[in-house]
Design a protein around this motif. Structure first.
Motif, mmCIF file in Angstrom:
data_model
loop_
_atom_site.group_PDB
_atom_site.id
_atom_site.type_symbol
_atom_site.label_atom_id
_atom_site.label_comp_id
_atom_site.label_asym_id
_atom_site.label_seq_id
_atom_site.Cartn_x
_atom_site.Cartn_y
_atom_site.Cartn_z
ATOM 1 N N GLY A 27 36.011 18.327 -12.698
ATOM 2 C CA GLY A 27 36.631 17.006 -12.654
ATOM 3 C C GLY A 27 35.885 16.163 -11.628
ATOM 4 O O GLY A 27 34.751 16.461 -11.260
ATOM 5 N N TYR A 28 36.546 15.090 -11.143
ATOM 6 C CA TYR A 28 35.880 14.238 -10.158
ATOM 7 C C TYR A 28 35.946 14.854 -8.782
ATOM 8 O O TYR A 28 37.003 15.255 -8.305
ATOM 9 C CB TYR A 28 36.513 12.840 -10.122
ATOM 10 N N LEU A 506 26.645 13.468 -24.995
ATOM 11 C CA LEU A 506 27.075 12.266 -25.704
ATOM 12 C C LEU A 506 28.136 11.521 -24.905
ATOM 13 O O LEU A 506 29.090 12.121 -24.419
ATOM 14 C CB LEU A 506 27.653 12.681 -27.065
ATOM 15 N N SER A 507 27.948 10.205 -24.795
ATOM 16 C CA SER A 507 28.980 9.348 -24.198
ATOM 17 C C SER A 507 29.557 8.468 -25.313
ATOM 18 O O SER A 507 28.806 7.850 -26.066
ATOM 19 C CB SER A 507 28.376 8.453 -23.115
ATOM 20 N N CYS A 508 30.894 8.419 -25.386
ATOM 21 C CA CYS A 508 31.552 7.695 -26.477
ATOM 22 C C CYS A 508 32.225 6.429 -25.956
ATOM 23 O O CYS A 508 32.999 6.484 -24.990
ATOM 24 C CB CYS A 508 32.620 8.571 -27.137
ATOM 25 N N LEU A 510 31.583 3.703 -24.231
ATOM 26 C CA LEU A 510 31.558 3.268 -22.829
ATOM 27 C C LEU A 510 31.546 1.738 -22.795
ATOM 28 O O LEU A 510 30.588 1.103 -23.242
ATOM 29 C CB LEU A 510 30.333 3.825 -22.111
ATOM 30 N N GLY B 178 39.463 16.582 -17.168
ATOM 31 C CA GLY B 178 39.764 15.192 -16.872
ATOM 32 C C GLY B 178 38.964 14.769 -15.640
ATOM 33 O O GLY B 178 38.717 15.577 -14.749
ATOM 34 N N TRP B 179 38.562 13.514 -15.615
ATOM 35 C CA TRP B 179 37.737 12.999 -14.499
ATOM 36 C C TRP B 179 38.316 11.645 -14.136
ATOM 37 O O TRP B 179 38.464 10.787 -14.992
ATOM 38 C CB TRP B 179 36.304 12.885 -14.991
ATOM 39 N N GLU B 180 38.697 11.489 -12.904
ATOM 40 C CA GLU B 180 39.310 10.226 -12.483
ATOM 41 C C GLU B 180 38.702 9.816 -11.151
ATOM 42 O O GLU B 180 38.778 10.531 -10.165
ATOM 43 C CB GLU B 180 40.829 10.395 -12.349
ATOM 44 N N MET B 191 38.015 9.549 -17.472
ATOM 45 C CA MET B 191 37.247 10.069 -18.608
ATOM 46 C C MET B 191 37.782 11.449 -18.980
ATOM 47 O O MET B 191 38.261 12.200 -18.122
ATOM 48 C CB MET B 191 35.769 10.220 -18.252
ATOM 49 N N LYS B 193 36.258 14.870 -20.642
ATOM 50 C CA LYS B 193 34.954 15.478 -20.923
ATOM 51 C C LYS B 193 35.158 16.791 -21.672
ATOM 52 O O LYS B 193 36.044 17.566 -21.322
ATOM 53 C CB LYS B 193 34.202 15.708 -19.616
ATOM 54 N N ARG B 554 31.761 12.873 -23.573
ATOM 55 C CA ARG B 554 32.751 12.263 -22.687
ATOM 56 C C ARG B 554 33.182 10.942 -23.279
ATOM 57 O O ARG B 554 32.401 10.244 -23.921
ATOM 58 C CB ARG B 554 32.201 12.082 -21.266
ATOM 59 N N ARG B 555 34.455 10.652 -23.064
ATOM 60 C CA ARG B 555 34.965 9.347 -23.497
ATOM 61 C C ARG B 555 36.086 8.925 -22.549
ATOM 62 O O ARG B 555 36.651 9.757 -21.835
ATOM 63 C CB ARG B 555 35.462 9.403 -24.939
ATOM 64 N N HIS B 556 36.407 7.643 -22.588
ATOM 65 C CA HIS B 556 37.486 7.170 -21.723
ATOM 66 C C HIS B 556 38.795 7.815 -22.136
ATOM 67 O O HIS B 556 39.079 7.965 -23.325
ATOM 68 C CB HIS B 556 37.606 5.652 -21.798
#
Lengths: 557, 557
Positions: A27-28, A506-508, A510, B178-180, B191, B193, B554-556
Motif C-alpha cells: 500500500g502507500y 497497466l494504469s487505468c 488516470l 489499496g493505496w491512499e 488507487m 492495485k 492500477r486504477r482509481h
C-alpha cells in the motif's frame, strides 16, 4: 560469523520493520518526505544543500579512494552551468582488487550489521538530500522539485524498499538449525546446521544520465546489503550525484569499522569504455544497468560471469477508448508528456486513438479533438516559460535535439516543439513536447523508441485494433508502462489481458494526480522483467534473491 | 483472475502449511515415508508397484499427448533387463505449441489453485511410488531401496519443498492492495492495485540418467506451480520414471479441469538433440538441467532467451586432519564411496590426507593406514555379493567402465575395482569402488571429475596444504559437497572459511548415519549456486523467484 549486530542495526530497526511491512502490504508508505518545504526540512536546508553542491564545482571531488592521483572531469550541465568537478580516475584492476579485499569482513559481519550500516547510509544521504537534489538537477536537467523528489526522497525510498527485500531474503532461513531424525531403535541422528549468507562477488552499478540515483540505488543497495562490494560507474555526464552517494557511503562504512572500499566510484575518461572493462572482469559477479537497449543487450550477452540486471528502452503506450472525464484525461496525459520533457523511461510515446473518435462526458470527440485536447494541455502547462521550465527542466543531451529535428519529417505535427528561454539559466536548452500524428501502418516510426519529448498520436480502426498494436509492439519491443482509458469494463479487462500477456504494468483511467509515468516505491513495481524493456523489476524477491547464495556447514550436535 | 481456489487447494493446505513451516525452520521434516516397508505402505504395495512397472515393458507407454503417432524406445537397463517401452515421439513445434496453448488458463487460475493441483500430483505419484521406484531402479541402476528413497520419497519431498518456496514467493505480495496518499488539502489519492503472477513461458526440464526424478522434480514443480507449462525431456536411457510422472500429472491436470498439455513428455530418438532444439526455441523461457559440465555450459551460453538452471560436474573433496572415531570415519566414508557405486554427483572423489598421517582415537595412523582403513570399509560392504549389490546397484553406462579402466593407469590402486555377479540379475553390470593413490602434484588427474566408483587418496604436506588444494580445485572446478574430519576446532573453522570462500557445503566429522553425499529435503541445500558445479541450489528463494514475474494494473478506487 559475527553474532552481535552492529549498534546501527538497533538504531534503524524500526525503519526496517516498517519497510518490511510495507513490502508485504504494497500500500502507500514513504520514509523520506517528498516535499522540499522548509516546514519539513528546516529553514536553512535548501540553502545549505545548494552551498554544499556549489562547493564541489570546479574542484577535486573529495573522495579518498584508489585512483585519486589522476582526475577526470566529464560533466556538462543541461542548464548551461559550468560544473568542472574533477573525480578520481582509477583503473579496473585497482578498483576490483580494492573491492575484493573489502569483501570478507563485510560478508562475515552478517545480514543485520550490513542492513544497519546500509540504513545509516540512507539516513546520511537523507541529511544531505538538498545537496543530492542539486547534483541531480544540474547533471540530469531535471527541474529542482523533481530532482528533489525523484532524485532524492523517492530514490531513498526505492533504496529502502530494496534493503527490505534483501533483509527478508537473507533472513528467510535461520542462521543455524537443529536437525533430528529418528533412527530406528538407536539414538536419533542429531545435526547442527549453519547457513551462511555468501555474496556473489564484486557488484557493478552502471548509472544513467537522466536518473543517476533513482535508477541506481535499488541495485546498489541490494548488492551492498547482501555482502557484495559495489563499484559505481556513473554516466560520464551525471557523475556528481553518485560521487556524493559514494562519499557519504564510504564515510559511514569507515565509521562503522568497515573498509570504505566496499563502495568505490569509477569515473571514466571520455571513450574509455570503463563499464565494459569492469563488466567483463572475472571477479565482477553482478551488474546493474539502466540505459540503451543496445548496451543492455551487449551486457547480457557478454558479461556471462555475472548476473546482469538491465533496464532498457521500450514503447510505452496508451490506449484511448472512451472516458467520463475528457478534461482530466487531457490534463493527466498532458502532464505526463511535459514532465522532464518526456525524458523518462516511463513516458508514454504511442497514443492509440480510434480514427473515428471516442465517446466522452463532453459527447463524441473526433480523433483530432482528442489529439488536440492532449496537445492543448501540454500547451497550457508550458505556455508560461517560468512555470513551464519547472516541469520540463532542460534537455539532457544532443541526441534528444536530433530526434526532435528528425520527428518533424515523419508525420504531421499536432503540437510543435518550441525552444524556450529559461528565465534563470540562460545557457539551458529547454524544449516543449512535440506531438506528432503518424499512421497505424507506420510501425517503422512508432515501433522504435524516440527518447525525449516526442509522442505519437496514432489513429486506429478501433479499440480492438489499438489493443492489437499494444500487443504486437510491446510484445516485440517491450515497455515499462501502458495506460488505458475506457468507460467500458470489457475494454479495461481486454486491455488488462493484453498487458498480462505482454508483461507490462497497466494504469487505468488516470485523470487525477497519479500519472502513468510515475511509480510509487513500496507499492508499484517499476518494470516487470516480463518483456524486452527490462529483465528485472524494481523491487521484488527475484531482484535480490540471486545477489547472494547460501553455503551451509553441518556437524553432529 | 479466478478468486476461488480449486478444492484441491483445501484438500492439501495442511501439507502446504507444514511445508511452509519446514522451509523457514530448515530442521528435520519429511512428508513421504522413506521406508518401503509393508507396515508403512501396506502388504500389497510393493507387488502392485512391481506389476504396474512390468506392465509397461515392451509396449506402447500409455500417454495421450501430441506426437503419439510415432514411437521411440531408447532404454537399456543397467540390470540387463529388457525394457522396450515405446514412448510418443513428438516434434519440437508440436510440443511447444501444445504447451503454449495450455498456458493462459493455468496462469489465470492463480497461485492457490495451481499449488493445490501440484500437491494432488505429488499425492498421486506417492500412491504409485513403488511403480516409480521400479522405474528408477531399472533405468538408473540404483538398488531398489535407494531407488525407492532417492527416486521416490525423497524426490517427492524435494518437489514439495520447491512447491512451498514457489507458493511463498507467489504470495509474498497481496493479489490486490489499496493505496491512499494524502494530497494537500484535497481528497487523498486512492488507487486499487492488482498484482498478477505471470509465468515466464514454456519451461523445459532436461533429466539425467542417474537421478531421473530427484534431480528433475524441484525445477519441474517450481515451474509448473508458478504457471509455466513444462516439457519434460528425459535422458534417453531413463525415460520411464519421467513418463510415469508425466502420465499421472496429466491425469490430475485433466481431472482438475486443465489442459493436460501443461505437462508433456519429450522422448527423443538417438542422436536427435531434442534438448538443444527445445532449449533454443523462443517460447522456452526456463530450462532446468542436470548433467555434464560441457552441456550445462552450452545451455547457459546458448539458451539466452531462457533462465537456465544447471547442475554440472565438480570435485567433491574430503579433508582428513584427525579424528576421535577412526572406525566411524572409515565406515562413513566407505559407505559414501560404495553407495550406488559412487555414481552420485555428491560422492567424494578427492580425499586429502597428510602424507605423514593423522592422530586418531586409535593413535597415530599413517597415510597408508588411513587410506587402507577407508578401502577396507568399502571392501567389507561389498564382500558379500548379495548384500553388496543392494548398496552398489549397477553401473549406469559404459563411460563409467571406461574410466574404471583408465584409472588403473594413473595411480597406485589402494583398492581395485572388482566385477561382481549380481545374484538376481545375471545381465547386470556391477563394479565395486576403486580407491587410487595419486600425488598432490597430479592435478591433471584429480583436477577433473571421474564420475563413477573412483576416488583418489592424495597425500599432502599438511592439513594446511589440503585446505589449499580444497580452495584451488573447488574454486576452479566447483563441487557439490565437501567434508572435513578434525578434532581441532581451528581446523574445522579454517575448513569452513575455505568452504564459504569457494561456496561449497561442508560436512564436519561425519562418522555415523549421515553421509556427505546425502542431503535432506527441507533442511540441507543441494548445491549452492556459488561455484562452478551448479548455478543454483535446490531449493531456495532464488530457485523459484525468477520463474514468474509480477504484472500490475492500477486504477482509481
Amino acid at each position: 560469523m559475527t553474532d552481535t549486530p552492529h549498534p546501527l542495526y538497533a538504531r534503524h530497526v524500526e525503519t526496517l520493520t516498517r519497510a518490511l511491512t510495507a513490502i508485504t502490504e504494497r500500500g502507500y508508505w514513504s520514509a523520506y518526505p517528498e516535499s522540499p518545504s522548509p516546514r519539513v526540512y528546516g529553514e536553512t536546508a535548501a540553502a545549505d544543500g545548494k552551498a554544499a553542491f556549489e562547493a564541489y564545482l570546479n574542484g577535486d571531488f573529495p573522495l579518498d579512494q584508489p585512483g585519486g592521483g589522476d582526475r577526470v572531469a566529464t560533466e556538462t550541465s543541461p542548464f548551461g552551468v559550468e560544473l568542472g568537478v574533477r573525480y578520481p580516475h582509477p583503473g579496473v584492476d585497482e578498483l576490483v582488487s580494492a573491492a575484493s579485499a573489502a569483501l570478507p569482513a563485510w560478508r562475515d559481519a552478517g545480514p543485520q550489521t550490513r542492513i544497519g550500516v546500509c540504513l545509516e547510509i540512507l539516513d546520511r544521504l537523507h541529511k544531505h538530500v538538498f545537496e543530492l537534489a542539486n547534483a541531480v538537477q544540474f547533471t540530469s536537467g531535471q527541474a529542482f522539485v523533481m530532482a528533489f523528489q525523484a532524485g532524492g526522497a523517492h530514490a531513498l525510498d526505492r533504496a529502502l524498499e530494496s534493503l527490505a527485500y534483501a533483509y527478508a531474503e537473507m533472513t528467510r532461513h535461520p542462521g543455524t538449525a537443529g536437525w533430528e531424525k529418528a533412527a530406528g531403535k538407536g539414538d536419533p541422528l542429531r545435526m547442527t546446521k549453519t547457513f551462511h549468507v555468501v555474496p556473489r562477488g564484486v557488484a557493478l552499478v552502471v548509472g544513467c544520465n537522466t536518473f543517476p540515483t533513482w535508477n541506481s540505488y535499488p541495485g546498489l543497495f541490494a548488492s551492498l546489503a547482501t555482502g557484495n562490494p559495489v563499484i559505481v560507474k556513473p554516466h560520464p555526464r551525471a557523475v556528481l550525484p553518485l560521487a556524493i552517494t559514494v562519499k557519504y557511503a564510504r564515510e559511514v562504512l569507515a565509521e562503522a569499522g568497515f573498509d570504505p572500499n566496499l563502495m568505490l566510484l569509477a569515473a571514466e575518461a571520455p571513450g574509455e569504455k570503463l563499464a565494459s572493462s569492469l563488466a567483463l572482469h572475472p571477479a565482477v559477479k553482478i551488474v546493474d544497468f539502466t540505459g540503451s537497449t543496445e548496451y543492455g543487450d551487449w551486457l547480457e550477452a557478454n558479461a556471462r560471469q555475472a548476473s546482469v540486471y538491465t533496464e532498457k528502452a521500450g514503447l510505452n503506450t496508451v490506449v484511448i477508448d472512451s472516458t467520463d472525464d475528457f478534461a482530466g484525461l487531457c490534463r493527466n496525459l498532458g502532464f505526463t508528456l511535459t514532465l522532464y520533457s518526456g525524458q523518462m523511461c516511463t513516458t508514454s510515446q504511442n497514443i492509440l486513438i480510434p480514427a473515428d473518435g471516442i465517446e466522452t462526458d463532453q459527447g463524441h470527440k473526433s480523433f483530432d479533438e482528442v489529439a488536440g485536447g492532449i496537445a492543448a494541455a501540454v500547451g497550457k502547462l508550458t505556455a508560461d516559460a517560468a512555470r513551464g521550465v519547472e516541469l520540463t527542466g532542460a534537455i539532457v543531451n544532443d541526441g534528444v535535439l536530433e530526434r526532435l529535428d528528425e520527428v518533424t519529417k515523419v508525420g504531421a505535427a499536432v503540437l510543435e516543439s518550441r525552444t524556450v528561454e529559461h528565465p534563470s539559466f540562460p545557457g539551458a536548452v529547454v524544449r516543449t513536447p512535440a506531438v506528432v500524428k503518424v499512421s497505424a501502418d507506420d510501425t517503422a516510426t512508432y515501433g522504435r523508441e524516440w527518447f525525449g519529448p516526442i509522442s505519437f498520436v496514432i489513429p486506429t480502426r478501433s479499440t480492438g485494433h489499438s489493443l492489437e498494436i499494444l500487443r504486437s509492439t510491446v510484445g516485440e519491443k517491450g515497455a515499462l508502462t501502458a495506460g488505458v482509458y475506457s468507460t467500458d469494463e470489457a475494454v479495461l479487462d481486454a486491455a488488462e489481458a493484453v498487458a498480462i500477456e505482454v508483461g507490462v504494468h497497466l494504469s487505468c483511467n488516470l485523470t487525477g494526480g497519479v500519472f502513468v509515468n510515475q511509480s510509487a516505491a513500496f507499492s508499484d513495481f517499476h518494470g516487470s522483467g516480463a518483456n524486452a524493456a527490462a529483465n528485472a523489476a524494481l523491487t521484488d524477491g527475484a531482484y535480490v534473491a540471486n545477489r547472494f547464495r547460501i553455503v551451509q556447514s553441518r556437524r553432529h550436535a
